[in-house]
Scaffold this motif. Sequence first.
Motif, PDB file in Angstrom:
ATOM      1  N   GLN A  63       0.807  -1.228   0.000  1.00 50.89           N
ATOM      2  CA  GLN A  63       0.000   0.000   0.000  1.00 50.89           C
ATOM      3  C   GLN A  63       0.837   1.275   0.000  1.00 50.89           C
ATOM      4  O   GLN A  63       0.281   2.366   0.057  1.00 50.89           O
ATOM      5  CB  GLN A  63      -0.896   0.010   1.252  1.00 50.89           C
ATOM      6  CG  GLN A  63      -1.856  -1.130   1.359  1.00 50.89           C
ATOM      7  CD  GLN A  63      -2.941  -1.056   0.312  1.00 50.89           C
ATOM      8  OE1 GLN A  63      -3.439   0.037   0.010  1.00 50.89           O
ATOM      9  NE2 GLN A  63      -3.311  -2.184  -0.240  1.00 50.89           N
ATOM     10  N   GLN A  64       2.157   1.181  -0.067  1.00 52.63           N
ATOM     11  CA  GLN A  64       3.003   2.345   0.139  1.00 52.63           C
ATOM     12  C   GLN A  64       2.783   3.458  -0.883  1.00 52.63           C
ATOM     13  O   GLN A  64       3.003   4.622  -0.569  1.00 52.63           O
ATOM     14  CB  GLN A  64       4.469   1.954   0.239  1.00 52.63           C
ATOM     15  CG  GLN A  64       5.248   1.913  -1.035  1.00 52.63           C
ATOM     16  CD  GLN A  64       6.675   1.459  -0.784  1.00 52.63           C
ATOM     17  OE1 GLN A  64       6.902   0.410  -0.223  1.00 52.63           O
ATOM     18  NE2 GLN A  64       7.623   2.251  -1.206  1.00 52.63           N
ATOM     19  N   GLU A  65       2.300   3.151  -2.076  1.00 55.04           N
ATOM     20  CA  GLU A  65       2.036   4.205  -3.064  1.00 55.04           C
ATOM     21  C   GLU A  65       0.890   5.110  -2.623  1.00 55.04           C
ATOM     22  O   GLU A  65       0.806   6.253  -3.054  1.00 55.04           O
ATOM     23  CB  GLU A  65       1.702   3.607  -4.441  1.00 55.04           C
ATOM     24  CG  GLU A  65       2.814   2.807  -5.065  1.00 55.04           C
ATOM     25  CD  GLU A  65       2.825   1.367  -4.579  1.00 55.04           C
ATOM     26  OE1 GLU A  65       1.755   0.842  -4.213  1.00 55.04           O
ATOM     27  OE2 GLU A  65       3.921   0.777  -4.551  1.00 55.04           O
ATOM     28  N   ARG A  66       0.004   4.600  -1.783  1.00 56.75           N
ATOM     29  CA  ARG A  66      -1.152   5.375  -1.319  1.00 56.75           C
ATOM     30  C   ARG A  66      -0.787   6.360  -0.217  1.00 56.75           C
ATOM     31  O   ARG A  66      -1.543   7.280   0.062  1.00 56.75           O
ATOM     32  CB  ARG A  66      -2.241   4.442  -0.792  1.00 56.75           C
ATOM     33  CG  ARG A  66      -2.804   3.527  -1.854  1.00 56.75           C
ATOM     34  CD  ARG A  66      -3.873   2.647  -1.284  1.00 56.75           C
ATOM     35  NE  ARG A  66      -4.970   3.454  -0.774  1.00 56.75           N
ATOM     36  CZ  ARG A  66      -5.846   3.038   0.118  1.00 56.75           C
ATOM     37  NH1 ARG A  66      -5.746   1.824   0.616  1.00 56.75           N
ATOM     38  NH2 ARG A  66      -6.823   3.812   0.526  1.00 56.75           N
TER      39      ARG A  66
END
Length: 122
Positions: free
Chosen positions: A72-75
Motif C-alpha cells: 500500500q506504500q504508493e497510497r
Amino acid sequence: MLPAALRMRRSEEYARTIRTGARAGRDTLVVHCAVDALHPEPHVGFVVSKAVGGAVVRNRVRRRLRGAVIEQQERIPDGADVVVRALPPAATATYAALSEDLRSALGSALRRADRRTQRDTP
C-alpha cells in the motif's frame, strides 16, 4: 523488509502521530495518520503489544503488517506519519484479512487527516 527511509524510529514520532493524527479502526488493527510534511518521505511504524500474543505471534503479525504496508506504500502521501496498531484478533487473522483491514483503515485515516489539514490551514 520495510525500506529504511519508510521506517519510523523515534518514540516522539509515534507519540505525536498517535496523539494528533486521524484514527481509523477495523477488527484487527487501528491506523493513526498525521499528514504534516515535517519530512519529505512518509514514515510508518508498528505497535504490536503483548495482548496480541507471545513473541512468535507478535513477530508474525508484524511481518504480515509490514508486507501489507509495502503493498500500500504508493497510497501514503509524502510527509505522512502512519502508525499501525495491531489488536488481539490480528493474532488469528490471515494475511488477506490483515491486508484488507489495513487498506480500508489507511484510506479512512488518510481522508480524515486530509480534511483536518485542509480545515487547519488558512
